[in-house]
Write a protein that holds these residues in place. Structure first.
Motif, PDB file in Angstrom:
ATOM      1  N   THR A 122       0.844  -1.189   0.000  1.00 46.42           N
ATOM      2  CA  THR A 122       0.000   0.000   0.000  1.00 46.42           C
ATOM      3  C   THR A 122       0.884   1.245   0.000  1.00 46.42           C
ATOM      4  OG1 THR A 122      -0.137   0.118   2.422  1.00 46.42           O
ATOM      5  CG2 THR A 122      -1.780  -1.213   1.289  1.00 46.42           C
ATOM      6  N   LEU A 123       0.395   2.292  -0.651  1.00 49.19           N
ATOM      7  CA  LEU A 123       1.103   3.566  -0.721  1.00 49.19           C
ATOM      8  C   LEU A 123       0.300   4.632   0.014  1.00 49.19           C
ATOM      9  CD1 LEU A 123       2.168   3.599  -4.500  1.00 49.19           C
ATOM     10  CD2 LEU A 123       3.334   2.525  -2.565  1.00 49.19           C
ATOM     11  N   ASP A 124       0.991   5.659   0.514  1.00 54.18           N
ATOM     12  CA  ASP A 124       0.286   6.758   1.161  1.00 54.18           C
ATOM     13  C   ASP A 124      -0.150   7.784   0.112  1.00 54.18           C
ATOM     14  OD1 ASP A 124       2.558   8.161   0.465  1.00 54.18           O
ATOM     15  OD2 ASP A 124       3.395   8.181   2.495  1.00 54.18           O
ATOM     16  N   PHE A 125      -0.625   8.944   0.570  1.00 55.70           N
ATOM     17  CA  PHE A 125      -1.132   9.945  -0.372  1.00 55.70           C
ATOM     18  C   PHE A 125      -0.022  10.530  -1.246  1.00 55.70           C
ATOM     19  CE2 PHE A 125      -4.383  10.195   3.082  1.00 55.70           C
ATOM     20  CZ  PHE A 125      -5.451   9.725   2.320  1.00 55.70           C
ATOM     21  N   ASN A 126       1.230  10.411  -0.792  1.00 51.26           N
ATOM     22  CA  ASN A 126       2.369  10.891  -1.581  1.00 51.26           C
ATOM     23  C   ASN A 126       2.981   9.775  -2.427  1.00 51.26           C
ATOM     24  OD1 ASN A 126       2.223  13.545  -0.492  1.00 51.26           O
ATOM     25  ND2 ASN A 126       3.269  12.824   1.362  1.00 51.26           N
ATOM     26  N   GLU A 127       2.255   8.632  -2.509  1.00 49.67           N
ATOM     27  CA  GLU A 127       2.696   7.461  -3.267  1.00 49.67           C
ATOM     28  C   GLU A 127       4.039   6.927  -2.763  1.00 49.67           C
ATOM     29  OE1 GLU A 127       2.397   7.533  -7.443  1.00 49.67           O
ATOM     30  OE2 GLU A 127       0.239   7.922  -7.429  1.00 49.67           O
ATOM     31  N   GLN A 128       4.229   7.016  -1.465  1.00 46.66           N
ATOM     32  CA  GLN A 128       5.372   6.393  -0.818  1.00 46.66           C
ATOM     33  C   GLN A 128       4.905   5.120  -0.110  1.00 46.66           C
ATOM     34  OE1 GLN A 128       7.277   9.273   1.720  1.00 46.66           O
ATOM     35  NE2 GLN A 128       8.045  10.489   0.003  1.00 46.66           N
ATOM     36  N   TYR A 183       3.686 -13.606 -12.558  1.00 46.02           N
ATOM     37  CA  TYR A 183       2.867 -12.947 -11.550  1.00 46.02           C
ATOM     38  C   TYR A 183       1.719 -12.197 -12.220  1.00 46.02           C
ATOM     39  CZ  TYR A 183       6.995 -13.667  -8.621  1.00 46.02           C
ATOM     40  OH  TYR A 183       8.047 -14.216  -7.948  1.00 46.02           O
ATOM     41  N   LYS A 184       0.574 -12.229 -11.559  1.00 48.83           N
ATOM     42  CA  LYS A 184      -0.525 -11.365 -11.965  1.00 48.83           C
ATOM     43  C   LYS A 184      -0.497 -10.152 -11.051  1.00 48.83           C
ATOM     44  CE  LYS A 184      -5.533 -11.050 -12.536  1.00 48.83           C
ATOM     45  NZ  LYS A 184      -6.839 -11.721 -12.353  1.00 48.83           N
ATOM     46  N   CYS A 185      -0.197  -8.990 -11.624  1.00 46.89           N
ATOM     47  CA  CYS A 185      -0.036  -7.765 -10.844  1.00 46.89           C
ATOM     48  C   CYS A 185      -1.220  -6.834 -11.112  1.00 46.89           C
ATOM     49  CB  CYS A 185       1.270  -7.065 -11.207  1.00 46.89           C
ATOM     50  SG  CYS A 185       2.748  -8.070 -10.890  1.00 46.89           S
ATOM     51  N   SER A 186      -1.793  -6.301 -10.047  1.00 47.71           N
ATOM     52  CA  SER A 186      -2.944  -5.396 -10.159  1.00 47.71           C
ATOM     53  C   SER A 186      -2.668  -4.140  -9.357  1.00 47.71           C
ATOM     54  CB  SER A 186      -4.222  -6.070  -9.637  1.00 47.71           C
ATOM     55  OG  SER A 186      -4.477  -7.276 -10.337  1.00 47.71           O
ATOM     56  N   CYS A 187      -3.024  -2.996  -9.949  1.00 40.76           N
ATOM     57  CA  CYS A 187      -2.923  -1.706  -9.264  1.00 40.76           C
ATOM     58  C   CYS A 187      -4.345  -1.236  -8.957  1.00 40.76           C
ATOM     59  CB  CYS A 187      -2.183  -0.693 -10.146  1.00 40.76           C
ATOM     60  SG  CYS A 187      -2.077   0.951  -9.405  1.00 40.76           S
ATOM     61  N   LEU A 188      -4.704  -1.213  -7.685  1.00 42.99           N
ATOM     62  CA  LEU A 188      -6.057  -0.879  -7.262  1.00 42.99           C
ATOM     63  C   LEU A 188      -6.024   0.298  -6.287  1.00 42.99           C
ATOM     64  CD1 LEU A 188      -7.209  -4.561  -6.661  1.00 42.99           C
ATOM     65  CD2 LEU A 188      -7.564  -3.202  -8.728  1.00 42.99           C
ATOM     66  N   PHE A 189      -7.179   0.680  -5.772  1.00 42.50           N
ATOM     67  CA  PHE A 189      -7.215   1.774  -4.806  1.00 42.50           C
ATOM     68  C   PHE A 189      -8.322   1.534  -3.789  1.00 42.50           C
ATOM     69  CE2 PHE A 189     -10.282   3.033  -7.984  1.00 42.50           C
ATOM     70  CZ  PHE A 189     -11.321   3.585  -7.234  1.00 42.50           C
ATOM     71  N   PHE A 190      -8.187   2.184  -2.629  1.00 47.06           N
ATOM     72  CA  PHE A 190      -9.243   2.194  -1.623  1.00 47.06           C
ATOM     73  C   PHE A 190      -9.399   3.632  -1.130  1.00 47.06           C
ATOM     74  CE2 PHE A 190      -5.291   1.543   0.602  1.00 47.06           C
ATOM     75  CZ  PHE A 190      -5.404   2.284   1.763  1.00 47.06           C
ATOM     76  N   MET A 191     -10.553   3.920  -0.534  1.00 46.38           N
ATOM     77  CA  MET A 191     -10.845   5.271  -0.075  1.00 46.38           C
ATOM     78  C   MET A 191     -10.369   5.451   1.358  1.00 46.38           C
ATOM     79  SD  MET A 191     -12.088   6.460  -2.806  1.00 46.38           S
ATOM     80  CE  MET A 191     -12.518   8.087  -2.181  1.00 46.38           C
ATOM     81  N   ASP A 192      -9.679   6.542   1.596  1.00 49.34           N
ATOM     82  CA  ASP A 192      -9.181   6.876   2.929  1.00 49.34           C
ATOM     83  C   ASP A 192      -9.465   8.356   3.170  1.00 49.34           C
ATOM     84  OD1 ASP A 192      -7.914   7.186   5.323  1.00 49.34           O
ATOM     85  OD2 ASP A 192      -5.893   6.735   4.602  1.00 49.34           O
ATOM     86  N   ARG A 193     -10.419   8.633   4.096  1.00 48.40           N
ATOM     87  CA  ARG A 193     -10.810  10.007   4.406  1.00 48.40           C
ATOM     88  C   ARG A 193     -11.249  10.780   3.162  1.00 48.40           C
ATOM     89  NH1 ARG A 193      -5.376  10.933   7.701  1.00 48.40           N
ATOM     90  NH2 ARG A 193      -4.840   9.208   6.319  1.00 48.40           N
ATOM     91  N   PHE A 195     -10.315  10.263   0.023  1.00 43.39           N
ATOM     92  CA  PHE A 195      -9.350  10.342  -1.070  1.00 43.39           C
ATOM     93  C   PHE A 195      -8.886   8.929  -1.445  1.00 43.39           C
ATOM     94  CE2 PHE A 195      -9.080  14.387   1.149  1.00 43.39           C
ATOM     95  CZ  PHE A 195      -9.138  15.304   0.112  1.00 43.39           C
ATOM     96  N   LYS A 196      -8.451   8.787  -2.704  1.00 42.81           N
ATOM     97  CA  LYS A 196      -7.984   7.498  -3.193  1.00 42.81           C
ATOM     98  C   LYS A 196      -6.548   7.231  -2.740  1.00 42.81           C
ATOM     99  CE  LYS A 196     -10.808   7.365  -7.409  1.00 42.81           C
ATOM    100  NZ  LYS A 196     -10.780   7.307  -8.888  1.00 42.81           N
ATOM    101  N   ARG A 197      -6.324   6.003  -2.297  1.00 41.75           N
ATOM    102  CA  ARG A 197      -4.965   5.548  -1.974  1.00 41.75           C
ATOM    103  C   ARG A 197      -4.665   4.298  -2.785  1.00 41.75           C
ATOM    104  NH1 ARG A 197      -3.520   5.014   4.229  1.00 41.75           N
ATOM    105  NH2 ARG A 197      -1.841   3.874   3.204  1.00 41.75           N
TER     106      ARG A 197
END
Length: 431
Positions: A122-128, A183-193, A195-197
């Motif tokens: 998982t990445l934070d809002f700064n994509e770190q 590998y099957k690699c997926s880039c997804l997101f979830f909502m946090d406050r 905003f998308k993460r």
């Protein structure tokens, strides 16, 4: 405290005025004292009715601000105030239970993610990088400390991170690595406050695909081998009988011999395919890899006869020991070196190096094209006109059975193609 201070101040002022009245107008002293006492009693009652509830509310607000949901307010004995305190304590209890439930669920979720065979990053809002599990560490072929010190995913020195960084939101792709892992690699997101993460899921398909491939080509090979060998055996028997009948005609005998030789070649050819799916059990013992290479270097050089390809070895000064089945491992090296020699197209150099528990076979031949890299270890795939696609398939299967990690790739910088074998087992050997 502020209201108590006001009450005390009023009482002190009234006491001071009483002293003044005593000296100025003594007859009015007792009247004034009675009024002062009444005022003080009234002020005390007012503080008890208003000051204490306000103090309790202030304390409650401080508890909420500090997120101290474990504390509660004690009743004051006032009916109305105790109702407010009861509601506040009930709210604090619900908040405490909700926080505890969230903590338990978060702990369970973290345990579940960490135990998952799928890699999760998982990445934070700064994509770190914010969180990762053990499976992701294994798939990235790194360690936890390295990831903890790294901020950006692209900063991790891993072949897989290059492909992950290229994925867009809600994108999914099957990726094949240079060591045949998929590998099957997926880039997804979830909502946090609100905003998308971004987060990544990495699912290993390697074992499932290998098993399916082996079952598929194994069934085909066994069927073909059975039918062809039976037909060839019957045909050869007929030719043997025919040869005895017309033994006095040398031209026909010679023709029959050619036919029999072709049958033998066809039988051997199909038997090679059949042997791929029933490789013998391995008997691994500790072996000096440098000594094994030195013992076979003359044979490797003999494979270059008729070409301008040179074999060079650069072995470590200290012995490198690995637990191997020497016969099968020698055949793996023969297949790899043969491919390296053929890649040079008659002129070039093949180097055999051992360093830091790694065996590297490098050549400066034509290299591997990107389209070829995706299919190199596929069953029966070959870039050579008359290739059967058995050599690399056998090498990959044997190395995996030893538990050795390996990769085959052409470096775009220097153009050198390297087959790298890690002689330190990263998985349990599949004896």
């Amino acid at each position: 405290m502020r209201y108590l201070f006001i009450v005390i101040t009023i009482e002190l002022l009234l006491a001071a005025l009483s002293v003044v009245v005593l000296y100025k107008t003594p007859p009015l002293y007792f009247v004034y004292v009675s009024i002062s006492v009444a005022v003080m009693i009234l002020a005390a009652l007012l503080y008890h009715r208003l000051g204490i509830p306000i103090k309790k509310i202030t304390t409650g607000m401080e508890l909420l601000a500090a997120q101290d949901f474990s504390s509660q307010l004690r009743p004051t004995g006032q009916k109305d105030t105790d109702k407010i305190i009861g509601v506040f304590n009930s709210m604090m209890k619900q908040l405490r239970n909700q926080v505890l439930m969230n903590q338990e669920q978060n702990f369970f979720l973290k345990q579940l993610i960490d135990a998952s065979p799928m890699g999760v990053i998982t990445l934070d809002f700064n994509e770190q990088i914010d969180m990762f599990n053990s499976a992701a560490v294994k798939m990235l072929k790194t360690d936890k400390n390295t990831i903890l010190k790294t901020k950006q995913l692209s900063d991790i020195d891993s072949e897989l991170t290059k492909y992950l960084s290229e994925l867009d939101f809600c994108d999914s792709k099957i990726i094949r690595m240079s060591n045949t892992d998929r590998y099957k690699c997926s880039c997804l997101f979830f909502m946090d406050r609100g905003f998308k993460r971004k987060f990544y899921l990495i699912e290993s398909l390697t074992e499932e695909i290998r098993k399916a491939e082996r079952e598929a080509y194994g069934k085909v090979i066994r069927t073909i081998a059975h039918e062809v060998n039976n037909s060839m055996a019957a045909t050869k028997a007929v030719l043997d009988i025919t040869e005895t009948v017309i033994a006095d005609d040398p031209d026909i005998v010679e023709t029959l011999e050619c036919c029999k030789n072709r049958i033998n070649s066809m039988t051997n050819f199909i038997t090679q395919y059949a042997n791929v799916v029933k490789t013998p059990p391995m008997h691994c013992i500790p072996q000096n890899i440098n000594a094994l290479i030195n013992n076979n270097i003359s044979f490797y050089e003999a494979m270059c006869i008729g070409t301008n390809v040179k074999i060079k070895s650069q072995l470590s000064t200290t012995p490198i020991t690995a637990n191997i089945d020497s016969a099968m491992f020698e055949q793996v090296l023969v297949n790899i070196i043969k491919n390296a020699i053929e890649s040079c197209n008659g002129i070039g150099e093949v180097q055999i190096l051992t360093i830091d528990k790694q065996l590297i076979i490098a050549d400066n031949g034509k290299g591997i094209q990107p389209k070829e890299a995706q299919n190199l270890f596929n069953p029966f795939y070959s870039t050579k006109p008359n290739g059967q696609g058995i050599g690399l398939m056998f090498a990959a299967d044997t190395l995996r059975r030893h538990g050795f990690e390996f990769s085959l790739a052409t470096n775009p910088v220097d153009g050198i193609t390297r087959f790298t074998i890690s002689l330190e087992p990263l998985t349990h050997p599949q004896i």
